[in-house]
Design a protein around this motif. Structure first.
Motif, PDB file in Angstrom:
ATOM      1  N   ILE A  27      -5.348   9.443  -4.275  1.00  0.00           N
ATOM      2  CA  ILE A  27      -4.704  10.476  -5.080  1.00  0.00           C
ATOM      3  C   ILE A  27      -5.627  11.681  -5.222  1.00  0.00           C
ATOM      4  N   ALA A  28      -6.894  11.422  -5.515  1.00  0.00           N
ATOM      5  CA  ALA A  28      -7.853  12.510  -5.694  1.00  0.00           C
ATOM      6  C   ALA A  28      -8.002  13.325  -4.415  1.00  0.00           C
ATOM      7  N   ALA A  43       1.260   9.436  -5.566  1.00  0.00           N
ATOM      8  CA  ALA A  43       1.193   8.687  -6.823  1.00  0.00           C
ATOM      9  C   ALA A  43       2.489   7.919  -7.068  1.00  0.00           C
ATOM     10  N   PHE A  44       3.635   8.539  -6.753  1.00  0.00           N
ATOM     11  CA  PHE A  44       4.907   7.844  -6.917  1.00  0.00           C
ATOM     12  C   PHE A  44       5.009   6.635  -5.985  1.00  0.00           C
ATOM     13  N   GLY A  45       4.415   6.750  -4.789  1.00  0.00           N
ATOM     14  CA  GLY A  45       4.392   5.612  -3.884  1.00  0.00           C
ATOM     15  C   GLY A  45       3.591   4.459  -4.463  1.00  0.00           C
ATOM     16  N   ILE A  46       2.457   4.782  -5.073  1.00  0.00           N
ATOM     17  CA  ILE A  46       1.624   3.766  -5.718  1.00  0.00           C
ATOM     18  C   ILE A  46       2.351   3.146  -6.901  1.00  0.00           C
ATOM     19  N   ILE A  47       3.027   3.987  -7.682  1.00  0.00           N
ATOM     20  CA  ILE A  47       3.788   3.496  -8.840  1.00  0.00           C
ATOM     21  C   ILE A  47       4.884   2.534  -8.389  1.00  0.00           C
ATOM     22  N   THR A  48       5.556   2.869  -7.280  1.00  0.00           N
ATOM     23  CA  THR A  48       6.600   1.988  -6.762  1.00  0.00           C
ATOM     24  C   THR A  48       6.031   0.623  -6.390  1.00  0.00           C
ATOM     25  N   GLY A  49       4.879   0.628  -5.698  1.00  0.00           N
ATOM     26  CA  GLY A  49       4.236  -0.629  -5.343  1.00  0.00           C
ATOM     27  C   GLY A  49       3.846  -1.434  -6.564  1.00  0.00           C
ATOM     28  N   ALA A 158       4.867  -0.157 -16.547  1.00  0.00           N
ATOM     29  CA  ALA A 158       5.448   0.864 -15.671  1.00  0.00           C
ATOM     30  C   ALA A 158       5.146   2.268 -16.204  1.00  0.00           C
ATOM     31  N   ILE A 159       5.327   2.448 -17.504  1.00  0.00           N
ATOM     32  CA  ILE A 159       5.045   3.757 -18.117  1.00  0.00           C
ATOM     33  C   ILE A 159       3.563   4.095 -17.990  1.00  0.00           C
ATOM     34  N   GLN A 160       2.732   3.101 -18.259  1.00  0.00           N
ATOM     35  CA  GLN A 160       1.282   3.312 -18.178  1.00  0.00           C
ATOM     36  C   GLN A 160       0.858   3.652 -16.756  1.00  0.00           C
ATOM     37  N   SER A 161       1.427   2.961 -15.766  1.00  0.00           N
ATOM     38  CA  SER A 161       1.106   3.236 -14.369  1.00  0.00           C
ATOM     39  C   SER A 161       1.489   4.662 -13.994  1.00  0.00           C
ATOM     40  N   ALA A 162       2.656   5.103 -14.452  1.00  0.00           N
ATOM     41  CA  ALA A 162       3.098   6.466 -14.152  1.00  0.00           C
ATOM     42  C   ALA A 162       2.165   7.496 -14.776  1.00  0.00           C
ATOM     43  N   LEU A 163       1.785   7.283 -16.031  1.00  0.00           N
ATOM     44  CA  LEU A 163       0.912   8.232 -16.716  1.00  0.00           C
ATOM     45  C   LEU A 163      -0.457   8.319 -16.047  1.00  0.00           C
ATOM     46  N   LEU A 166       0.034   9.721 -12.103  1.00  0.00           N
ATOM     47  CA  LEU A 166       0.453  11.127 -12.101  1.00  0.00           C
ATOM     48  C   LEU A 166      -0.590  11.999 -12.792  1.00  0.00           C
ATOM     49  N   GLY A 167      -1.247  11.434 -13.801  1.00  0.00           N
ATOM     50  CA  GLY A 167      -2.327  12.166 -14.470  1.00  0.00           C
ATOM     51  C   GLY A 167      -3.451  12.500 -13.512  1.00  0.00           C
ATOM     52  N   TYR A 168      -3.821  11.537 -12.662  1.00  0.00           N
ATOM     53  CA  TYR A 168      -4.848  11.798 -11.650  1.00  0.00           C
ATOM     54  C   TYR A 168      -4.392  12.890 -10.688  1.00  0.00           C
ATOM     55  N   ALA A 169      -3.118  12.853 -10.281  1.00  0.00           N
ATOM     56  CA  ALA A 169      -2.610  13.846  -9.340  1.00  0.00           C
ATOM     57  C   ALA A 169      -2.698  15.256  -9.930  1.00  0.00           C
ATOM     58  N   PHE A 170      -2.336  15.409 -11.204  1.00  0.00           N
ATOM     59  CA  PHE A 170      -2.397  16.723 -11.842  1.00  0.00           C
ATOM     60  C   PHE A 170      -3.842  17.143 -12.098  1.00  0.00           C
ATOM     61  N   LEU A 171      -4.688  16.188 -12.495  1.00  0.00           N
ATOM     62  CA  LEU A 171      -6.086  16.506 -12.775  1.00  0.00           C
ATOM     63  C   LEU A 171      -6.802  17.013 -11.540  1.00  0.00           C
TER      64      LEU A 171
END
Length: 211
Positions: A27-28, A43-49, A158-163, A166-171
């Motif tokens: 992601i970084a 990140a969405f791909g990782i979240i799906t997995g 699931a919520i925690q994984s998304a946060l 996606l947080g890493y992607a935005f950071l």
């Protein structure tokens, strides 16, 4: 109010999700080297997995799969080979020249769809993910836990994984991070390559899935 055991499970999963690893490193590198959109897609791909492994564990499929060691061994070899491939790609990328301005001349090496599937492949071929979720759902739940408790944990994970992802992607897609990446592109790409190479080699050479 959340039960203490549920909070403990979430904390353990958070440490696993937020700590440096193939997923967070990808992601970084993607967010800094390509764009925020590519990082979010990955990140969405990782979240799906993560959802697939967590859901499988919640339904008991992960625990069943752990009894068939050949399935996890096969997954280990596929995942190890894929990490080695990513390491090779990162090493070859380190031999290139970074653009002076990624905003004006972005690195177009993949589509959003490819970034998504890359993230999915990284996580779905990681046997540690299924073992972590299987262990949590098997041993981390309190005695007499109801199916409602299991699915509450599934939703919260699931919520925690998304946060986290996606947080890493935005950071890592912020201008300051991208500017730093331009200055350190070659050593960072080589660091990613070495990390993926080491992780892939360890996965392939380990004598058992549990190692």
């Amino acid at each position: 109010m959340l039960d203490a055991s549920i909070i403990t499970v979430l904390l353990i999963v958070f440490v696993g999700q937020a700590s440096p690893g193939p997923a967070t490193l990808s992601i970084a590198a993607t967010s800094m080297g390509q764009s925020r959109g590519h990082g979010v897609a990955l990140a969405f791909g990782i979240i799906t997995g993560s959802l697939i492994w967590s859901g499988s564990a919640a339904m008991g499929l992960a625990a069943l799969m752990m009894h068939f060691e050949w399935a996890l061994v096969l997954l280990k070899y596929v995942g190890g080979a894929y990490l080695l491939w990513l390491g090779y790609r990162s090493w070859m990328s380190s031999r290139g020249v970074a653009s002076v301005d990624l905003a004006l001349n972005p690195v177009q090496v993949s589509s959003y769809q490819r970034s998504y599937w890359k993230g999915f492949a990284i996580h779905i071929t990681n046997p540690k993910a299924i073992m972590m979720f299987a262990s949590l759902y098997s041993f981390g739940l309190p005695a007499g836990a109801t199916s409602q408790t299991v699915w509450v944990i599934f939703v919260l994970v699931a919520i925690q994984s998304a946060l986290v992802n996606l947080g890493y992607a935005f950071l890592f897609s912020t201008p300051s991070m991208r500017k730093g990446y331009l200055k350190l592109k070659r050593p960072l790409d080589r660091l990613v390559a070495v990390f993926f190479g080491a992780a892939g080699s360890k996965m392939l050479l380990s004598s058992s899935v549990q190692n």
